[in-house]
Design a protein around this motif. Structure first.
Motif, mmCIF file in Angstrom:
data_model
loop_
_atom_site.group_PDB
_atom_site.id
_atom_site.type_symbol
_atom_site.label_atom_id
_atom_site.label_comp_id
_atom_site.label_asym_id
_atom_site.label_seq_id
_atom_site.Cartn_x
_atom_site.Cartn_y
_atom_site.Cartn_z
ATOM 1 N N VAL A 5 2.467 17.034 -26.459
ATOM 2 C CA VAL A 5 3.684 16.624 -27.167
ATOM 3 C C VAL A 5 3.363 16.426 -28.644
ATOM 4 C CG1 VAL A 5 5.509 14.882 -27.365
ATOM 5 C CG2 VAL A 5 4.635 15.535 -25.105
ATOM 6 N N LEU A 6 4.104 17.147 -29.485
ATOM 7 C CA LEU A 6 3.938 17.035 -30.933
ATOM 8 C C LEU A 6 5.241 16.562 -31.559
ATOM 9 C CD1 LEU A 6 1.960 20.304 -31.776
ATOM 10 C CD2 LEU A 6 1.063 18.040 -31.245
ATOM 11 N N ARG A 7 5.126 15.979 -32.740
ATOM 12 C CA ARG A 7 6.277 15.426 -33.443
ATOM 13 C C ARG A 7 6.106 15.677 -34.934
ATOM 14 N NH1 ARG A 7 9.871 11.740 -31.712
ATOM 15 N NH2 ARG A 7 8.635 11.360 -29.866
ATOM 16 N N LYS A 8 7.241 15.771 -35.613
ATOM 17 C CA LYS A 8 7.234 15.901 -37.072
ATOM 18 C C LYS A 8 8.342 15.040 -37.631
ATOM 19 C CE LYS A 8 7.475 19.329 -40.772
ATOM 20 N NZ LYS A 8 7.527 20.778 -41.053
ATOM 21 N N SER A 9 8.015 14.224 -38.614
ATOM 22 C CA SER A 9 9.011 13.410 -39.288
ATOM 23 C C SER A 9 9.696 14.255 -40.351
ATOM 24 C CB SER A 9 8.339 12.196 -39.928
ATOM 25 O OG SER A 9 9.293 11.472 -40.676
ATOM 26 N N LEU A 10 11.004 14.144 -40.410
ATOM 27 C CA LEU A 10 11.787 14.887 -41.396
ATOM 28 C C LEU A 10 12.339 13.983 -42.487
ATOM 29 C CD1 LEU A 10 13.882 17.117 -38.957
ATOM 30 C CD2 LEU A 10 11.797 17.738 -40.183
ATOM 31 N N LEU A 67 21.886 17.770 -39.721
ATOM 32 C CA LEU A 67 22.616 17.033 -38.685
ATOM 33 C C LEU A 67 22.191 15.568 -38.601
ATOM 34 C CD1 LEU A 67 22.622 19.702 -35.828
ATOM 35 C CD2 LEU A 67 24.554 19.000 -37.268
ATOM 36 N N GLY A 68 21.327 15.144 -39.521
ATOM 37 C CA GLY A 68 20.897 13.746 -39.547
ATOM 38 C C GLY A 68 19.643 13.465 -38.751
ATOM 39 N N GLY A 69 18.963 14.502 -38.305
ATOM 40 C CA GLY A 69 17.723 14.294 -37.561
ATOM 41 C C GLY A 69 16.622 13.760 -38.460
ATOM 42 N N SER A 70 15.892 12.776 -37.959
ATOM 43 C CA SER A 70 14.782 12.234 -38.739
ATOM 44 C C SER A 70 13.434 12.686 -38.194
ATOM 45 C CB SER A 70 14.841 10.709 -38.770
ATOM 46 O OG SER A 70 14.698 10.193 -37.456
ATOM 47 N N SER A 71 13.426 13.245 -36.983
ATOM 48 C CA SER A 71 12.182 13.771 -36.434
ATOM 49 C C SER A 71 12.485 14.843 -35.393
ATOM 50 C CB SER A 71 11.326 12.664 -35.815
ATOM 51 O OG SER A 71 11.969 12.129 -34.672
ATOM 52 N N ILE A 72 11.517 15.740 -35.231
ATOM 53 C CA ILE A 72 11.594 16.785 -34.215
ATOM 54 C C ILE A 72 10.400 16.597 -33.298
ATOM 55 C CG2 ILE A 72 11.446 19.271 -33.754
ATOM 56 C CD1 ILE A 72 12.743 19.747 -36.473
ATOM 57 N N PHE A 73 10.612 16.708 -31.997
ATOM 58 C CA PHE A 73 9.500 16.669 -31.068
ATOM 59 C C PHE A 73 9.599 17.859 -30.133
ATOM 60 C CE2 PHE A 73 12.870 14.381 -29.007
ATOM 61 C CZ PHE A 73 12.749 14.674 -27.665
ATOM 62 N N LEU A 74 8.459 18.222 -29.560
ATOM 63 C CA LEU A 74 8.401 19.386 -28.691
ATOM 64 C C LEU A 74 7.174 19.316 -27.809
ATOM 65 C CD1 LEU A 74 6.166 21.736 -30.143
ATOM 66 C CD2 LEU A 74 7.773 21.069 -31.910
ATOM 67 N N GLY A 75 7.237 20.035 -26.709
ATOM 68 C CA GLY A 75 6.084 20.222 -25.844
ATOM 69 C C GLY A 75 5.488 21.577 -26.151
ATOM 70 N N ILE A 76 4.155 21.687 -26.092
ATOM 71 C CA ILE A 76 3.505 22.931 -26.489
ATOM 72 C C ILE A 76 2.526 23.428 -25.443
ATOM 73 C CG2 ILE A 76 3.646 22.472 -28.956
ATOM 74 C CD1 ILE A 76 0.561 21.804 -28.711
ATOM 75 N N GLU A 77 2.224 24.705 -25.550
ATOM 76 C CA GLU A 77 1.084 25.296 -24.866
ATOM 77 C C GLU A 77 -0.086 25.181 -25.830
ATOM 78 O OE1 GLU A 77 1.943 29.315 -23.782
ATOM 79 O OE2 GLU A 77 3.845 28.778 -22.865
ATOM 80 N N GLY A 88 18.846 11.391 -28.692
ATOM 81 C CA GLY A 88 18.865 10.057 -29.278
ATOM 82 C C GLY A 88 19.605 10.071 -30.596
ATOM 83 N N PRO A 89 19.619 8.925 -31.271
ATOM 84 C CA PRO A 89 20.411 8.824 -32.502
ATOM 85 C C PRO A 89 19.911 9.703 -33.646
ATOM 86 C CG PRO A 89 19.188 6.791 -32.093
ATOM 87 C CD PRO A 89 18.985 7.667 -30.898
ATOM 88 N N SER A 90 18.605 9.936 -33.751
ATOM 89 C CA SER A 90 18.116 10.735 -34.870
ATOM 90 C C SER A 90 16.981 11.683 -34.484
ATOM 91 C CB SER A 90 17.663 9.823 -36.017
ATOM 92 O OG SER A 90 16.597 8.997 -35.571
#
Length: 189
Positions: free
Chosen positions: A143-148, A115-125, A80-82
């Motif tokens: 699913v977890l997310r972190k705002s940057l 790179l202009g990312g405003s958030s990171i998301f990931l799937g976890i165990e 996506g865009p960010s």
């Protein structure tokens, strides 16, 4: 990005994956560290990384020792865009509990922000939840997310100590749960 030996003695540097052939080799290294459904050239996770390699190589990091042997990796791409997806983060079991995953995650976050990312998301165990929560990630389920946005990625030593204390406390609670009551053991990151 190449970072040299300012961290664990068994990691000489964290650098970008050099090319698609190395990405395949890194993914083959990671596959046994995950569930049985990960690995091989047909794996959709690898295919997704290969599709995005030319555009998002900067988000594909590997930790290596002085002999260039893989010790861990953080592999992701823009979504996506960010948004940035962290597709895989793992460390060789023989080299865990030495800060390698934290270094990889920190470098990945810095690249994502650059790179202009405003958030990171990931799937976890489930076993990895405490690690990611101690590093500022939140969410429900797997699913977890972190705002940057609007935050400096550099942190004070006291903030880092607080995160590490929370991670250790969560690990101690998990280890204190009797095996008969716990879910099948997952590998630590």
């Amino acid at each position: 990005m190449t970072r040299t030996a300012d961290g664990p003695a068994d990691v000489h540097s964290i650098r970008r994956v050099a090319d698609e052939a190395e990405l395949r080799a890194v993914f083959a290294f990671l596959a046994p560290l995950f569930a049985a459904d990960v690995g091989g050239d047909g794996d959709f996770r690898l295919e997704r990384l290969l599709e995005r390699f030319n555009d998002d190589q900067a988000l594909m990091l590997v930790a290596v020792d002085a002999d260039e042997a893989f010790r861990g990796a953080a592999l992701g791409f823009r979504d996506g865009p960010s948004g940035v997806k962290l597709q895989a983060l793992a460390v060789d079991p023989a080299h865990r509990r030495r800060g390698i995953a934290s270094r990889l995650l920190g470098d990945f976050e810095q690249v994502a922000t650059g790179l202009g990312g405003s958030s990171i998301f990931l799937g976890i165990e489930r076993a990895a939840r405490a690690f990611y929560e101690a590093n500022g990630y939140s969410g429900r389920g797997t699913v977890l997310r972190k705002s940057l946005t609007g935050r400096a990625l550099a942190e004070s030593p006291s903030t880092r100590q607080d995160r590490l204390a929370a991670l250790r406390a969560a690990r101690a609670r998990r280890l204190a749960t009797p095996v008969s009551e716990s879910e099948p053991l997952n590998r630590d990151r």
